[in-house]
Design an enzyme around this catalytic site. Structure first.
Site, PDB file in Angstrom:
ATOM      1  N   TYR A 151      51.090 -81.620  -8.157  1.00 32.82           N
ATOM      2  CA  TYR A 151      51.866 -82.841  -8.375  1.00 32.82           C
ATOM      3  C   TYR A 151      51.003 -83.944  -8.984  1.00 32.82           C
ATOM      4  O   TYR A 151      51.385 -84.584  -9.960  1.00 32.82           O
ATOM      5  CB  TYR A 151      52.450 -83.302  -7.034  1.00 32.82           C
ATOM      6  CG  TYR A 151      53.303 -84.544  -7.110  1.00 32.82           C
ATOM      7  CD1 TYR A 151      54.590 -84.498  -7.630  1.00 32.82           C
ATOM      8  CD2 TYR A 151      52.828 -85.771  -6.643  1.00 32.82           C
ATOM      9  CE1 TYR A 151      55.388 -85.634  -7.688  1.00 32.82           C
ATOM     10  CE2 TYR A 151      53.615 -86.917  -6.699  1.00 32.82           C
ATOM     11  CZ  TYR A 151      54.890 -86.836  -7.217  1.00 32.82           C
ATOM     12  OH  TYR A 151      55.675 -87.962  -7.275  1.00 32.82           O
ATOM     13  N   SER A 156      53.634 -92.065 -10.734  1.00 32.94           N
ATOM     14  CA  SER A 156      53.332 -92.146  -9.307  1.00 32.94           C
ATOM     15  C   SER A 156      51.930 -92.692  -9.107  1.00 32.94           C
ATOM     16  O   SER A 156      51.038 -92.529  -9.965  1.00 32.94           O
ATOM     17  CB  SER A 156      53.439 -90.771  -8.655  1.00 32.94           C
ATOM     18  OG  SER A 156      52.923 -90.778  -7.342  1.00 32.94           O
TER      19      SER A 156
END
Length: 702
Positions: free
Chosen positions: A592, A579
């Protein structure tokens, strides 16, 4: 002809109501008959045999009626035959070719002349069997390769057995390669034996006919039924089937699958020395009966008889020694390397003995069929469908040997005849006309999170470029598999359940991939979830879940998949979907973002370690893929909207506006980035990061 509805050894599928709907259209009835025959593998193999009908049509040039034959075109399959797959030719022009025929030495030149007999110049290409139908006087003809008939055709006493079963109602033509001369022989045989119902071609197959499509269908079924019944009556009467069981008390089904999965990657790597192959494994009861028998070495060495069998299974299989195969794995690998090398040398010697001055160059010398007593059969080919069909054809060959040995003595195709079929210049021309392989043909991709938005998009792009795909995930498995198979073919897609935090679940899904396709080439770690919370609200459970799924999951999947890649020794790819958040410190994202950063660095570490194995490890960094993505179905979207002070509905626009390109990022964009890493475009790239985020300056790697 009396209508027969009861068959024990073949399937009677004719539907009178359906036939009534097609009445008046002889071509439609011919196609219906063909599809029914092709639906029963006891009657013929996939793409094997051919069917025809003769009709009266209006000549488009003269306007006069003309006799036209419709026949399955080259390379077609009667089970799925349509008008587009048929050739149609003037019958009188086919007969006129007799004046041009110069004998057996000039067989191949006749094929080009078939094009001058076409009724519709845009129809499918005629096959080499065209004159076998065109020179016979019957309106409807079936040429099939049923196991029961070939068992008789490949028997030492085949002609005598034929007379015992059918008396004078059938005729026999000794083995000869298909071509114009064989068509002339069929024509003469029918003329010299008026009233016969069919012809057996020695070592090859069956011709039957009828005045209507139904009469032809029924005649075909009855002849095959009678042959199968005769064989059934004789099984075990003269001697035990295949000489009796040699290998008693073999492993159970679960153990067989375990053994097969352990050795398949090594077999695949060895079978791929010429070009990358896909594998197929079967432990069908018929296969086990053969491989566990006393007669296995003798019969396997004889090879197959029917040309269709031979073309897809090679001159003979590689038979493994079960004692050698139960050594420690390093010793098994050494043994297999020796066996493959011996097979290659034997095949090369066969080529040198049999080649002609104009023969094509020697092809792949590796075995197509590998037999392991106690475990089953492995087949390898350039694509999964061909590997599966090769297994079906060799199973048909086993059935033929079983039947022939029950009533006589099995005879394989003579070596020179086998070579002349395998290296036939017309077959070579057909191979040269095959479409160019796609960039990922022969490769197997294993995609975690494969039923979600990004994962499924990756699966689809890889499938579109020729790969076989195993989509592993926790849910949507059945619907995804059905959808992918409908779009890309039943042989190309598989789904399997997985929990990426469980080594056992990963092992099970990888075993399914190996048993289905022979191994794995591309591993895409796409499984994920998202939790967006500030530090004070992030619980230990949140932290552990993110670390387990994203970091531990990527580690465990890669660790086990790399064992398969190394066993194959074909190199490979690992692509990790991380990501933008692994590079950019965004608000309310400690759990995250940390996990994504760990994924990124793990990728770099693995690239450094796996480079010597030619295993490339790269990372794709998406950002804000909203449409279709599973992670946006939960609380993540609300969390990110809160972090940026916008509504959930405004998130797509918010993310697009902040990019340099002002574009929304789609799941398909991520899939295309994965493709670039694995399709050969970046074959010398490893340890790299590709951002697919519309352009986020803060995420620039440098």
């Amino acid at each position: 002809m009396e209508k027969t509805l009861t068959f024990q050894h073949v399937s009677y599928l004719w539907d009178d109501a359906k036939a009534l709907e097609l009445s008046g259209d002889e071509v439609a009835l011919f196609l219906y008959r063909s599809n029914l025959l092709g639906a029963d593998l006891r009657l013929t193999n996939y793409a094997g045999g051919n069917t025809s009908c003769k009709i009266t049509a209006t000549d488009p040039v003269t306007g006069e009626p003309a006799d036209v034959m419709w026949v399955k075109g080259s390379g077609g399959d009667i089970g799925t035959l349509t008008k587009a797959g048929c050739a149609n030719l003037y019958v009188d022009k086919l007969h006129a070719l007799k004046n041009r025929y110069r004998g057996l030495a000039h067989e191949d030149e006749m094929v080009a002349l078939f094009d001058h007999c076409l009724f519709d110049p845009k129809c499918a290409a005629p096959s080499i069997d065209t004159p076998l139908h065109g020179l016979l006087p019957f309106k409807h003809i079936d040429h099939l390769h049923p196991d029961a008939l070939i068992a008789i055709a490949a028997s030492k006493d085949g002609e005598q057995i034929m007379k015992e079963i059918w008396g004078d109602t059938m005729a026999w033509i000794p083995w000869q390669r298909p071509g114009f001369d064989l068509g002339l022989q069929l024509e003469a045989t029918v003329k010299n034996n008026p009233g016969i119902r069919g012809v057996i071609l020695g070592g090859h197959g069956l011709f039957t006919w009828g005045e209507t499509s139904y009469e032809c269908y029924l005649n075909t079924l009855e002849v095959i039924e009678q042959a199968a019944a005769y064989l059934q009556e004789n099984f075990g009467q003269k001697r035990p089937v295949f000489g009796g069981v040699k290998l008693q008390n073999g492993p159970d089904a679960a153990t067989r699958r375990k053994y097969a999965a352990e050795v398949l990657p090594t077999l695949r790597g060895l079978a791929s020395s010429h070009r990358r192959m896909l594998g197929h494994y079967t432990d069908d009861a018929r296969v086990l009966e053969f491989v566990n028998s006393h007669d296995l070495p003798r019969l396997a060495r004889l090879g197959t008889s029917c040309p269709d069998h031979f073309l897809r299974t090679k001159i003979r299989p590689l038979v493994l020694d079960p004692a050698q195969m139960h050594q420690p794995l390093p010793a098994v690998k050494e043994y297999l390397q020796e066996q493959f090398e011996a097979y290659r040398q034997d095949y090369t010697a066969y080529y040198e003995r049999c080649k002609h001055p104009d023969s094509p160059a020697r092809r792949d010398p590796n075995p197509v069929v590998i037999l392991w007593p106690g475990v089953g059969m492995f087949t390898f080919a350039k694509d999964k469908q061909t590997a599966r069909v090769s297994a079906e054809f060799y199973t048909n060959a086993i059935n033929v040997m079983r039947g022939a040995e029950a009533v006589s003595e099995y005879q394989g195709l003579p070596e020179q005849e086998a070579f002349d079929i395998e290296y036939w210049l017309l077959e070579e021309a057909k191979l040269q006309r095959m479409p160019k392989p796609k960039s990922l043909s022969g490769q197997v991709a294993y995609v975690t999170g494969g039923t979600g938005g990004i994962g499924k998009a990756i699966c689809e792009v890889l499938l579109q470029n020729g790969a076989c795909v195993v989509a592993v995930d926790r849910d949507r498995l059945e619907e995804t598999q059905t959808e992918l198979r409908q779009r890309y073919g039943k042989d190309h897609a598989l789904t399997a359940a997985i929990d990426v935090t469980s080594a056992e679940a990963i092992a099970s899904s990888l075993q399914q991939a190996v048993l289905q396709f022979g191994g794995v080439d591309v591993v895409v770690n796409c499984a994920g979830l998202s939790i967006s919370k500030p530090l004070g609200e992030t619980s230990q459970a949140d932290w552990d879940l993110l670390q387990d799924v994203l970091v531990k999951g990527q580690f465990l999947v890669t660790q086990q998949a790399v064992e398969i890649l190394r066993a194959q020794q074909l190199g490979g790819h690992v692509v990790n979907i991380a990501s933008k958040n692994g590079l950019v410190a965004g608000p309310n994202n400690v759990g995250y973002g940390t996990a994504k950063a760990a994924q990124l660095h793990m990728s770099r570490l693995l690239a450094a370690e796996l480079g010597p194995d030619k295993i490339r490890v790269n990372t794709v960094n998406p950002d804000a893929v909203l449409r279709g993505s599973k992670i946006w179905e939960g609380d993540w979207a609300a969390g990110r909207a809160k972090a940026y002070g916008v509504s959930v509905e405004d998130l797509p626009a918010h993310y697009a506006k902040r990019t340099l390109l002002g574009e929304e990022v789609l799941a398909e964009d991520i899939a295309k980035a994965v493709l670039v890493f694995v399709d050969g475009s970046l074959s010398k790239s490893t340890g790299n990061v590709l951002n697919v985020d519309g352009g986020v300056a803060m995420a620039f790697v440098r």
